[in-house]
Design an enzyme around this catalytic site. Structure first.
Site, PDB file in Angstrom:
ATOM      1  N   SER A 162      52.792  88.426  45.613  1.00  0.00           N
ATOM      2  CA  SER A 162      52.260  88.466  46.974  1.00  0.00           C
ATOM      3  C   SER A 162      51.267  87.310  47.169  1.00  0.00           C
ATOM      4  O   SER A 162      51.596  86.165  46.843  1.00  0.00           O
ATOM      5  CB  SER A 162      51.620  89.846  47.203  1.00  0.00           C
ATOM      6  OG  SER A 162      51.529  90.148  48.565  1.00  0.00           O
ATOM      7  N   ASP A 333      62.001  95.079  49.183  1.00  0.00           N
ATOM      8  CA  ASP A 333      60.786  94.518  49.793  1.00  0.00           C
ATOM      9  C   ASP A 333      61.110  94.077  51.216  1.00  0.00           C
ATOM     10  O   ASP A 333      61.974  93.223  51.426  1.00  0.00           O
ATOM     11  CB  ASP A 333      60.333  93.311  48.959  1.00  0.00           C
ATOM     12  CG  ASP A 333      58.957  92.772  49.364  1.00  0.00           C
ATOM     13  OD1 ASP A 333      58.466  93.122  50.445  1.00  0.00           O
ATOM     14  OD2 ASP A 333      58.396  91.995  48.573  1.00  0.00           O
ATOM     15  N   HIS A 366      57.738  96.173  48.274  1.00  0.00           N
ATOM     16  CA  HIS A 366      56.878  95.064  47.867  1.00  0.00           C
ATOM     17  C   HIS A 366      56.022  95.426  46.647  1.00  0.00           C
ATOM     18  O   HIS A 366      55.766  94.601  45.775  1.00  0.00           O
ATOM     19  CB  HIS A 366      55.992  94.700  49.055  1.00  0.00           C
ATOM     20  CG  HIS A 366      55.130  93.502  48.840  1.00  0.00           C
ATOM     21  ND1 HIS A 366      55.654  92.258  48.559  1.00  0.00           N
ATOM     22  CD2 HIS A 366      53.780  93.340  48.859  1.00  0.00           C
ATOM     23  CE1 HIS A 366      54.654  91.391  48.425  1.00  0.00           C
ATOM     24  NE2 HIS A 366      53.524  92.023  48.592  1.00  0.00           N
TER      25      HIS A 366
END
Lengths: 381, 381
Positions: A162, A333, A366
């Site tokens: 991320s 995700d 995610h």
């Protein structure tokens, strides 16, 4: 700090708790580094007295060639051993016997580095809403100064998921000769849906009257707005199949009845479903550990990240990368869809860079890079 | 009302505006129907003086066998001619020459039927937060009384998308001998992600101090909370590919600069991206046309809908359906995923019912039944 601690330290995305029995390594050192000079930010402003809070694990060897930088995600801290313990497991990616692992709290955060809650040395007041836009590049340039101070020129590896992945790639772009390998997980420049999700989180905080234009008192933060922002974020960190499997259409496990007469909050609200109870709990947990302005600052860092923005063509910007890159996309995700990660890796490879793409199959969305660490590590070996 | 009007009437989901040149049919009659007796609700409470606001288009024939009921979605109104004009286009599903089309505002709404803003005859005060849970079944049973009053026993067709589809199916379940065909678009009992999205919308309203526990004054509604709820809903009505295509990572079209120093709202907020400007605009538009308590009431109606809840097995409940059903799933719908609609149709077919599934390919997400009416109609012909 040199003790084994519990896995209660913020991770970054959805903060999955590692499996029971996972050893939590303690840092060999945790402290602050203060930059010698003002940091000239890419937005045009300068930041004075910049502090980076960081933690290190293991020992730097005599050749100074065993350094690894791990970068954290939105709500993470420098204590990587606590939120990503399984990367330190025997036979996993990192070894406390052989590696010197560094993790640095992002600028804008509320975990020790300079952020909106810090005092602006030029005014003697906290920055509040006046805290400037910090780019991923600003972070990386500040981090390089910290590494310089530790006598580390070259990283054997930089990795993160991320926002951490944004930093890892930016390291490879900004300091081509200082990075050997980079692992970039679940990230690409945010697409329109991602920008939308972040915007609504921002709105949730801004629309809380307690936010007060960003100038709330520390004892009176916009708790409701931040909790709602976190709840919106949790949707984007998880996936529909995971929610179906875990919560389905079940009533909240505390016994509330969504169909009942015995309502909480009147007939318009009613008893909650299990997923609602879960989200409320996540919101409540978060407001005790994070600051609303720090959240806003890092959302903006995240939104604005695009290595090509104002920097030139893909060939020019990515073409200078010398590191070998591994990208990981996560099948479920939807904040940073696997297909976007794959495309991003492809664009970089097309610039002549060694950029491998690996696909992680997981229902965890995610968050899988934190929630399914063992599967991630299998993919990286 | 018997004039051609502009297509400015609320549709239900994302309120797509029909293409220029689409004729907006005017209703032959628009008015109120008041139930003779208290309505005994499935939650156990009773509702007195129940009013249904409705509109009709075309003429009922002598045999009274040309009636069609169209049911609206969350924020829709009885004026189906205004929000679904293309179903009336020559050669489309409905004909003003041959059909008698009825559309009835849902209970709980703010467009004429009894809702939280209505005065409770037992107290002389508006219901506010005391407005009870209204089920889809409650709506359908009240609607049946209105049809009785018009002398209509049997519907040649009942159709709707989203919450409208819930009503259409419930008609076929509750009144097997009164429905010939039902078209049920983009709907199934809400999954956990859908319940989560609704919960966050509810939270956005509840956390606005102006909501005041549901007892706000009409001149001081929770505008910020309702706007944010609408923005969250807009994400769920659209799709990531559509957002990418329309907004991408472009700065807001009014000239704001997401990277700029010239910030709106301080360094923590910054200039908006285009998708953010779009969402803010949607929120602003909505608060002028909808009521926060009505929104909460209908969210609860939506959440709690499951025809099998407390009603028996699929065989028992669905097995009694006599109508021929057509289900439509939309490829990019993530609020009611096409796969869930397909599975739902399959479950009903397994109970011995004629239940066809048709797949609509569209990037418009849940909203496609309003935004791509021509494509929907092609599928239904």
């Amino acid at each position: 700090m040199n003790v084994m601690t519990e896995a209660s330290t913020p991770a970054g995305a959805g903060s999955a708790v590692p499996g029971a029995g996972t050893k939590i390594p303690a840092p060999t050192y945790e402290g602050d580094f203060v930059l010698d000079e003002h940091l000239l930010l890419e937005c045009g402003r300068t930041l004075a007295g910049v502090t980076l809070h960081y933690a290190v694990y293991g020992r730097l060897n005599a050749a100074r060639d065993n350094a690894v930088l791990v970068c954290h995600a939105l709500s993470g801290s420098a204590l990587v051993g606590s939120w990503w313990p399984e990367v330190f497991a025997p036979g996993a990616v990192l070894s406390l016997d052989h590696d010197f692992v560094i993790c640095i709290n992002m600028l804008g955060s509320c975990y020790g580095s300079t952020g909106p809650g810090s005092v602006n040395p030029e005014t003697g007041e906290p920055y509040g809403a006046d805290f400037p836009l910090i780019s991923i590049g600003d972070n990386v340039r500040a981090q390089a100064q910290l590494l310089d101070s530790l006598g580390i020129h070259r990283l054997r590896l930089v990795m993160g998921g991320s926002l951490g992945g944004m930093q890892a790639l930016e390291w490879a772009v900004r300091f081509p000769d200082r990075v050997e390998r980079a692992v970039i997980i679940a990230v690409a420049p945010l697409n329109a849906m991602g920008l939308a999700l972040n915007h609504l989180q921002r709105q949730a905080i801004q629309r809380d009257p307690e936010w007060a234009g960003g100038n709330y008192l520390p004892q009176r933060p916009p708790r409701k707005g931040l909790a709602l922002a976190r709840q919106i974020a949790m949707l984007s960190y998880k996936s529909a199949p995971l929610f179906d499997e875990r919560y389905g259409r079940n009533p909240n496990r505390n016994g509330e009845d969504p169909w009942g007469l015995d309502d909480l909050g009147g007939g318009l609200i009613g008893g909650r479903f299990d997923i609602a109870g879960y989200l409320d709990h996540q919101g409540e947990r978060f407001i005790d550990r994070f600051d609303a302005n720090a959240y806003l600052a890092i959302l903006r860092t995240m939104d604005t990240w695009d290595p090509l923005h104002g920097q030139g063509s893909a060939e020019e910007v990515f073409g200078r990368i010398q590191a070998r890159l591994i990208f990981v996309g996560i099948s479920s995700d939807w904040l940073f869809p696997a297909e976007a990660v794959r495309q991003f890796a492809h664009t970089i490879r097309a610039a002549g860079v060694s950029a491998d793409y690996r696909h992680m199959t997981s229902d965890h969305g995610h968050d899988a890079f934190l929630a399914e660490q063992a599967e991630l590590l299998r993919l990286l070996q």
